[in-house]
Design an enzyme around this catalytic site. Structure first.
Site, mmCIF file in Angstrom:
data_model
loop_
_atom_site.group_PDB
_atom_site.id
_atom_site.type_symbol
_atom_site.label_atom_id
_atom_site.label_comp_id
_atom_site.label_asym_id
_atom_site.label_seq_id
_atom_site.Cartn_x
_atom_site.Cartn_y
_atom_site.Cartn_z
ATOM 1 N N SER A 31 -38.002 47.974 72.531
ATOM 2 C CA SER A 31 -38.538 46.723 73.081
ATOM 3 C C SER A 31 -37.382 45.746 73.277
ATOM 4 O O SER A 31 -36.417 46.075 73.967
ATOM 5 C CB SER A 31 -39.620 46.153 72.162
ATOM 6 N N THR A 32 -37.429 44.560 72.659
ATOM 7 C CA THR A 32 -36.406 43.540 72.867
ATOM 8 C C THR A 32 -35.015 44.081 72.561
ATOM 9 O O THR A 32 -34.757 44.584 71.474
ATOM 10 C CB THR A 32 -36.684 42.320 71.970
ATOM 11 N N HIS A 89 -40.670 48.540 76.580
ATOM 12 C CA HIS A 89 -41.532 47.417 76.969
ATOM 13 C C HIS A 89 -40.875 46.638 78.104
ATOM 14 O O HIS A 89 -39.801 46.065 77.931
ATOM 15 C CB HIS A 89 -41.772 46.485 75.782
ATOM 16 N N MET A 143 -39.097 43.713 68.601
ATOM 17 C CA MET A 143 -39.924 42.896 67.726
ATOM 18 C C MET A 143 -41.272 43.569 67.510
ATOM 19 O O MET A 143 -41.805 44.224 68.403
ATOM 20 C CB MET A 143 -40.123 41.511 68.358
#
Length: 340
Positions: A162-163, A188, A281
């Site tokens: 993700s991040t 993501h 996250m």
């Protein structure tokens, strides 16, 4: 607790005002300055010392990508790109931006407020947790890929991020050779950007990379990236691994969801799979990675020191889903070692 100080940079006066008003409405956020270009932004950084900056890609005099390259070495700070559907956002990520959001195409006030509340404010709050020392890591040069010798019993490699994951994932698969087992990835990312991301990786990697579609066969030397608006599952058809991509409700807060992919890999591939969870996250992917490990798969988690955000890998490690926890630059080597 102090509010997160935000600097908003966008050359459109109307959109900039929407962002300022909308972010100020969110609990815990305070816009301390706004700027229309890189030069005004630099002055605002020196004067107000914001915690996070939102930055447009296309601006007069100096675009967001060039600004980032000049800015971060002098003033390390988390940056969230606010970008139209443009591949240049990945240049910005490589230059050290923490994350990005898809800029609304409509100037409808309610649509923009919803975008700020559901997407931008969330990304800004996550970005504020990133330590400045991690931002310096984001601009390091990556090492070149290597050829793979011979695959063992592992037939599938599943990756979730993700991040900070666009660069982390790039570093891992850039070091995969053409004979690597089939790779399936959930990163993501908004709809539309996954296709551009796949094309970008395809240009620089030894392996073939494409945005997945239902029916694609998972085969050695190919990486399939889940579309930004669909869950991706591994299925077995006629003794071959394929992917199935379908729209659905968010799982673990996301669509596509890493958990959805990992659970399907655990069910279909079992001990013939390998799972890797990278920076991000939240907890998406942790339950699925645990299911993979219980099914006999070998699992790897990125360590805290090399993560932009040590969220998903931490949860996975804490619940016992991770066999090996490693720095990002050691993960591809470990993959080879385990495959041999």
């Amino acid at each position: 607790m102090q509010n997160i100080k935000v600097l908003v940079v966008d050359d459109s006066l109307m959109f900039r005002k929407f962002l300022v008003q909308g972010l100020n409405e969110q609990p815990g956020l305070e816009v301390v300055a706004e700027a229309r270009d890189a030069y005004e932004a630099r002055d605002a950084i020196v004067k107000f010392r914001p915690d996070v900056m939102t930055l447009d890609i296309e601006m007069p005099r100096m675009n967001g990508f060039e600004f980032l390259k000049k800015l971060l070495p002098q003033y390390p700070m988390p940056v969230v790109m606010v970008s139209a559907l443009d591949g240049k956002v990945f240049d910005a990520m490589q230059a050290g931006a923490v994350d990005f959001v898809n800029k609304p195409t409509s100037m409808d006030r309610e649509e923009i407020r919803r975008f700020i509340r559901q997407e931008l404010a969330v990304k800004v709050k996550i970005a504020s947790t990133v330590k400045k020392s991690k931002l310096k890591m984001a601009v390091h040069t990556r090492h070149a890929g290597t050829d793979f010798v011979r695959p063992g019993k592992r037939e599938i490699i599943a990756i979730g991020a993700s991040t900070g994951g666009t660069e982390a994932t790039r570093e891992v698969i850039e070091n995969f050779g053409r004979n690597i087992p089939g790779v399936v990835i959930v990163q993501h990312m908004p709809q539309g950007f996954t296709s551009m991301y796949a094309d970008r990786l395809n240009d620089i990697c030894q392996v073939s990379v494409k945005e997945a579609k239902s029916g694609d066969i998972v085969k050695p030397g190919q990486v399939l990236i889940a579309p930004g608006d669909k869950h991706m599952r591994l299925v077995r058809v006629n003794n071959m691994y394929q992917v199935e991509c379908k729209a659905g409700e968010k799982v673990s807060g996301h669509c596509p969801s890493v958990d959805v992919l990992f659970h399907s890999v655990a069910k279909v591939a079992g001990n013939k799979a390998m799972g890797i969870i990278l920076t991000g996250m939240g907890k998406d992917g942790s339950d699925g990675l645990l299911a993979m490990r219980k099914a006999g798969a070998v699992t790897i988690g990125q360590n805290e020191e090399s993560c932009i955000v040590y969220g998903m890998p931490k949860v996975a490690f804490d619940i016992g889903a991770v066999n090996y926890q490693l720095p990002l630059d050691q993960i591809s080597d470990k993959v080879y070692q385990l495959l041999r």
